[in-house]
Design a protein around this motif. Structure first.
Motif, mmCIF file in Angstrom:
data_model
loop_
_atom_site.group_PDB
_atom_site.id
_atom_site.type_symbol
_atom_site.label_atom_id
_atom_site.label_comp_id
_atom_site.label_asym_id
_atom_site.label_seq_id
_atom_site.Cartn_x
_atom_site.Cartn_y
_atom_site.Cartn_z
ATOM 1 N N ARG A 1 0.855 -1.195 0.000
ATOM 2 C CA ARG A 1 0.000 0.000 0.000
ATOM 3 C C ARG A 1 0.879 1.230 0.000
ATOM 4 N N LEU A 2 0.442 2.247 -0.674
ATOM 5 C CA LEU A 2 1.090 3.554 -0.621
ATOM 6 C C LEU A 2 0.071 4.491 0.013
ATOM 7 N N ILE A 3 0.377 4.919 1.210
ATOM 8 C CA ILE A 3 -0.529 5.809 1.942
ATOM 9 C C ILE A 3 -0.058 7.237 1.701
ATOM 10 N N THR A 4 -0.966 8.084 1.264
ATOM 11 C CA THR A 4 -0.637 9.469 0.967
ATOM 12 C C THR A 4 -1.619 10.389 1.667
ATOM 13 N N GLY A 5 -1.210 11.620 1.824
ATOM 14 C CA GLY A 5 -2.113 12.596 2.409
ATOM 15 C C GLY A 5 -1.382 13.806 2.934
ATOM 16 N N LYS A 6 -2.151 14.721 3.450
ATOM 17 C CA LYS A 6 -1.608 15.915 4.077
ATOM 18 C C LYS A 6 -0.813 15.508 5.313
ATOM 19 N N ASP A 7 0.304 16.164 5.553
ATOM 20 C CA ASP A 7 1.141 15.850 6.710
ATOM 21 C C ASP A 7 0.474 16.383 7.974
ATOM 22 N N ASP A 8 -0.366 15.538 8.562
ATOM 23 C CA ASP A 8 -1.099 15.939 9.761
ATOM 24 C C ASP A 8 -1.309 14.729 10.661
ATOM 25 N N ALA A 9 -2.020 14.934 11.740
ATOM 26 C CA ALA A 9 -2.249 13.857 12.701
ATOM 27 C C ALA A 9 -3.019 12.690 12.080
ATOM 28 N N GLN A 10 -3.930 12.970 11.166
ATOM 29 C CA GLN A 10 -4.698 11.885 10.555
ATOM 30 C C GLN A 10 -3.787 10.983 9.723
ATOM 31 N N PHE A 11 -2.850 11.574 8.984
ATOM 32 C CA PHE A 11 -1.914 10.761 8.210
ATOM 33 C C PHE A 11 -1.108 9.867 9.155
ATOM 34 N N CYS A 12 -0.583 10.437 10.221
ATOM 35 C CA CYS A 12 0.195 9.668 11.205
ATOM 36 C C CYS A 12 -0.651 8.570 11.820
ATOM 37 N N ARG A 13 -1.920 8.848 12.073
ATOM 38 C CA ARG A 13 -2.836 7.852 12.628
ATOM 39 C C ARG A 13 -3.021 6.691 11.643
ATOM 40 N N ARG A 14 -3.168 6.999 10.360
ATOM 41 C CA ARG A 14 -3.347 5.951 9.345
ATOM 42 C C ARG A 14 -2.127 5.040 9.288
ATOM 43 N N ILE A 15 -0.931 5.629 9.341
ATOM 44 C CA ILE A 15 0.293 4.831 9.339
ATOM 45 C C ILE A 15 0.365 3.998 10.617
ATOM 46 N N SER A 16 0.083 4.603 11.758
ATOM 47 C CA SER A 16 0.134 3.893 13.039
ATOM 48 C C SER A 16 -0.843 2.722 13.066
ATOM 49 N N GLU A 17 -2.030 2.913 12.523
ATOM 50 C CA GLU A 17 -3.015 1.828 12.487
ATOM 51 C C GLU A 17 -2.533 0.679 11.610
ATOM 52 N N ALA A 18 -1.923 0.994 10.486
ATOM 53 C CA ALA A 18 -1.394 -0.049 9.600
ATOM 54 C C ALA A 18 -0.268 -0.821 10.297
ATOM 55 N N LEU A 19 0.603 -0.109 11.000
ATOM 56 C CA LEU A 19 1.677 -0.769 11.735
ATOM 57 C C LEU A 19 1.110 -1.674 12.827
ATOM 58 N N ALA A 20 0.068 -1.228 13.490
ATOM 59 C CA ALA A 20 -0.562 -2.032 14.549
ATOM 60 C C ALA A 20 -1.188 -3.307 13.980
ATOM 61 N N LEU A 21 -1.627 -3.268 12.725
ATOM 62 C CA LEU A 21 -2.182 -4.459 12.074
ATOM 63 C C LEU A 21 -1.097 -5.456 11.694
ATOM 64 N N GLY A 22 0.149 -4.976 11.591
ATOM 65 C CA GLY A 22 1.247 -5.872 11.228
ATOM 66 C C GLY A 22 2.010 -5.477 9.990
ATOM 67 N N TYR A 23 1.588 -4.407 9.308
ATOM 68 C CA TYR A 23 2.333 -3.924 8.144
ATOM 69 C C TYR A 23 3.685 -3.384 8.602
ATOM 70 N N LYS A 24 4.648 -3.352 7.688
ATOM 71 C CA LYS A 24 5.974 -2.794 7.946
ATOM 72 C C LYS A 24 6.216 -1.645 6.983
ATOM 73 N N LEU A 25 6.954 -0.633 7.446
ATOM 74 C CA LEU A 25 7.328 0.469 6.561
ATOM 75 C C LEU A 25 8.232 -0.080 5.464
ATOM 76 N N TYR A 26 8.100 0.471 4.270
ATOM 77 C CA TYR A 26 8.911 0.025 3.142
ATOM 78 C C TYR A 26 9.531 1.258 2.501
ATOM 79 N N GLY A 27 10.807 1.427 2.677
ATOM 80 C CA GLY A 27 11.483 2.589 2.120
ATOM 81 C C GLY A 27 11.242 3.834 2.955
#
Length: 68
Positions: A17-43
């Motif tokens: 997945r490529l998550i995009t958006g405005k650099d704000d708390a909601q973007f950080c929340r979306r990334i944090s939720e994906a990490l909590a599900l088990g996804y890993k950052l890529y690059g």
């Protein structure tokens, strides 16, 4: 004990997945939720400016989908 990662992401998610958006708390929340599900950052994250806001992008992958 070693656990094996699930072969597929939860909720019929995509392995990449490529998550995009405005650099704000909601973007950080979306990334944090994906990490909590088990996804890993890529690059590294990428960012640009659209004249009003900083726009960010971060790729994430499901661990079983990536050969290390």
């Amino acid at each position: 004990m070693t656990t094996t990662p699930d072969a597929k992401p939860p909720n019929d998610g995509l392995p990449y997945r490529l998550i995009t958006g405005k650099d704000d708390a909601q973007f950080c929340r979306r990334i944090s939720e994906a990490l909590a599900l088990g996804y890993k950052l890529y690059g590294s994250p990428a960012c640009t400016f659209n004249g009003t806001d900083v726009i960010v992008a971060q790729a994430i992958v499901w661990p079983a989908a990536v050969k290390e």
